[in-house]
Design a protein around this motif. Structure first.
Motif, PDB file in Angstrom:
ATOM      1  N   THR A 183       9.044   1.949  -5.207  1.00  0.00           N
ATOM      2  CA  THR A 183       8.314   1.257  -4.202  1.00  0.00           C
ATOM      3  C   THR A 183       8.635   1.838  -3.020  1.00  0.00           C
ATOM      4  O   THR A 183       7.553   2.059  -1.992  1.00  0.00           O
ATOM      5  N   ILE A 184       9.801   2.240  -2.610  1.00  0.00           N
ATOM      6  CA  ILE A 184      10.145   3.228  -1.302  1.00  0.00           C
ATOM      7  C   ILE A 184       9.361   4.611  -1.164  1.00  0.00           C
ATOM      8  O   ILE A 184       8.715   4.740  -0.263  1.00  0.00           O
ATOM      9  N   VAL A 197       2.376   2.447  -7.200  1.00  0.00           N
ATOM     10  CA  VAL A 197       2.776   2.024  -5.964  1.00  0.00           C
ATOM     11  C   VAL A 197       1.803   2.591  -4.855  1.00  0.00           C
ATOM     12  O   VAL A 197       1.528   2.137  -4.010  1.00  0.00           O
ATOM     13  N   TYR A 198       1.868   4.082  -4.956  1.00  0.00           N
ATOM     14  CA  TYR A 198       1.101   4.774  -3.935  1.00  0.00           C
ATOM     15  C   TYR A 198      -0.485   4.415  -3.820  1.00  0.00           C
ATOM     16  O   TYR A 198      -1.019   4.214  -2.830  1.00  0.00           O
ATOM     17  N   VAL A 199      -0.956   4.099  -5.070  1.00  0.00           N
ATOM     18  CA  VAL A 199      -2.480   3.813  -5.225  1.00  0.00           C
ATOM     19  C   VAL A 199      -2.690   2.468  -4.413  1.00  0.00           C
ATOM     20  O   VAL A 199      -3.514   2.449  -3.611  1.00  0.00           O
ATOM     21  N   VAL A 200      -1.833   1.408  -4.787  1.00  0.00           N
ATOM     22  CA  VAL A 200      -2.198   0.198  -4.233  1.00  0.00           C
ATOM     23  C   VAL A 200      -1.976   0.172  -2.702  1.00  0.00           C
ATOM     24  O   VAL A 200      -2.641  -0.443  -1.953  1.00  0.00           O
ATOM     25  N   ILE A 243       0.659  -4.268   5.365  1.00  0.00           N
ATOM     26  CA  ILE A 243       0.645  -3.746   4.094  1.00  0.00           C
ATOM     27  C   ILE A 243       1.885  -4.319   3.103  1.00  0.00           C
ATOM     28  O   ILE A 243       1.811  -4.062   2.061  1.00  0.00           O
ATOM     29  N   SER A 244       2.360  -5.323   3.524  1.00  0.00           N
ATOM     30  CA  SER A 244       3.583  -5.910   2.854  1.00  0.00           C
ATOM     31  C   SER A 244       3.066  -6.635   1.588  1.00  0.00           C
ATOM     32  O   SER A 244       3.709  -6.596   0.370  1.00  0.00           O
ATOM     33  N   PRO A 245       1.850  -7.403   1.553  1.00  0.00           N
ATOM     34  CA  PRO A 245       1.243  -7.786   0.104  1.00  0.00           C
ATOM     35  C   PRO A 245       1.018  -6.682  -0.696  1.00  0.00           C
ATOM     36  O   PRO A 245       1.343  -6.892  -1.890  1.00  0.00           O
ATOM     37  N   ALA A 246       0.542  -5.631  -0.068  1.00  0.00           N
ATOM     38  CA  ALA A 246       0.382  -4.349  -1.020  1.00  0.00           C
ATOM     39  C   ALA A 246       1.648  -3.675  -1.816  1.00  0.00           C
ATOM     40  O   ALA A 246       1.696  -3.303  -2.720  1.00  0.00           O
ATOM     41  N   ILE A 247       2.645  -3.707  -0.898  1.00  0.00           N
ATOM     42  CA  ILE A 247       4.074  -3.230  -1.304  1.00  0.00           C
ATOM     43  C   ILE A 247       4.629  -4.187  -2.325  1.00  0.00           C
ATOM     44  O   ILE A 247       4.919  -3.723  -3.548  1.00  0.00           O
ATOM     45  N   LEU A 272       5.591  -5.054  -7.990  1.00  0.00           N
ATOM     46  CA  LEU A 272       5.549  -5.972  -9.206  1.00  0.00           C
ATOM     47  C   LEU A 272       4.868  -5.216 -10.322  1.00  0.00           C
ATOM     48  O   LEU A 272       5.356  -5.354 -11.744  1.00  0.00           O
ATOM     49  N   ILE A 273       3.853  -4.397 -10.196  1.00  0.00           N
ATOM     50  CA  ILE A 273       3.263  -3.584 -11.165  1.00  0.00           C
ATOM     51  C   ILE A 273       4.137  -2.593 -11.739  1.00  0.00           C
ATOM     52  O   ILE A 273       4.245  -2.214 -12.888  1.00  0.00           O
TER      53      ILE A 273
END
Length: 268
Positions: free
Chosen positions: A77-78, A145-148, A183-187, A192-193
């Motif tokens: 995620t980071i 994570v990058y894609v989202v 962007i926090s919701p996307a992170i 979660l994914i």
């Protein structure tokens, strides 16, 4: 003719849905079967779920899976978020080239990725175990994570950042008070994914795991070779429920963060 085509398309869709979901439904139903024989229904029971949490091997595999999933999720995620932020600063041509490289772990078949990582670990003399599974999971999870996150950033525009800069905000203040809240919701969705993919992964883990680092999917595979039991059906049911719940939660968080504009968290 158009009505006939629509009817054929509807039948085809229903058959495809049945082909995908009926086996899953059967697994869930037979996880409550009181008989140990997979094809013999003799009553409803929760005993197999209770026995799971008394099984030392299941608990050990669960501990390994959770450890791998949590560590790989945090790191990926980071890294995935930082990659999305960095790519935003690149030129359009360079962004496309680097973006294609970041998409590769999603496109490449799992068996190829698992084999290539196994060769890499052997070449640099890293013993197979929990650490190699974590590295492998980070490798493919950060791409999701990058894609989202990158998708969320692409829809933001730079007006708010420019306004913050005009008002005297520095780079860190702009990120903390302007970019991060958006962007926090996307992170969170990406995390979660990543957690779900790590928890469910079998193919890559199978190649890079050691003798003392059995995860739940690998444990299930080993038990299935001896025959399918209601206990295995119960374990599969738990994984299915957890996976679906996390994916739906990720979708809900991302949609809520984007307001009324809907966006799928899946990059395919």
């Amino acid at each position: 003719m158009k009505t006939k085509n629509h009817g054929l398309l509807a039948v085809h869709s229903l058959l495809m849905m049945a082909f995908i979901y009926i086996p899953i439904i059967i697994i869930i139903l037979y996880s409550f079967n009181s008989s140990r024989l997979a094809a013999d229904w003799s009553g409803f029971t929760f005993d197999w779920y209770i026995s799971l949490f008394k099984n030392r091997h299941v608990l050990e595999a669960l501990g390994n899976s959770l450890t791998v999933a949590i560590v790989s999720t945090v790191v990926s995620t980071i890294l995935g978020t930082l990659a999305a932020l960095a790519m935003r600063k690149l030129t359009k041509r360079l962004n496309k080239g680097m973006g294609a490289l970041l998409y590769m772990p999603i496109i490449v078949p799992d068996i190829i990725m698992g084999l290539s990582l196994l060769v890499l670990f052997n070449q640099i003399h890293i013993p197979l175990g929990q650490s190699t599974i974590i590295i492998a999971h980070i490798t493919f999870s950060l791409s999701y994570v990058y894609v989202v996150v990158a998708s969320r950033l692409s829809g933001m525009g730079k007006q708010l950042e420019e306004a913050a800069s005009d008002l005297g905000a520095g780079s860190w203040q702009t990120f903390r008070y302007v970019i991060f809240p958006q962007i926090s919701p996307a992170i969170i969705s990406g995390a979660l994914i990543a957690f779900t993919l790590s928890l469910d992964d079998f193919m890559i883990s199978f190649f890079v795991s050691g003798p003392s680092s059995t995860t739940l999917p690998i444990y299930i595979y080993g038990q299935v070779k001896r025959g399918i039991s209601p206990e295995i059906n119960a374990l599969c049911t738990i994984l299915i429920v957890v996976s679906i719940t996390l994916i739906l939660l990720a979708q809900f968080i991302l949609n809520r963060g984007k307001g009324q504009k809907k966006q799928s968290v899946l990059p395919f």
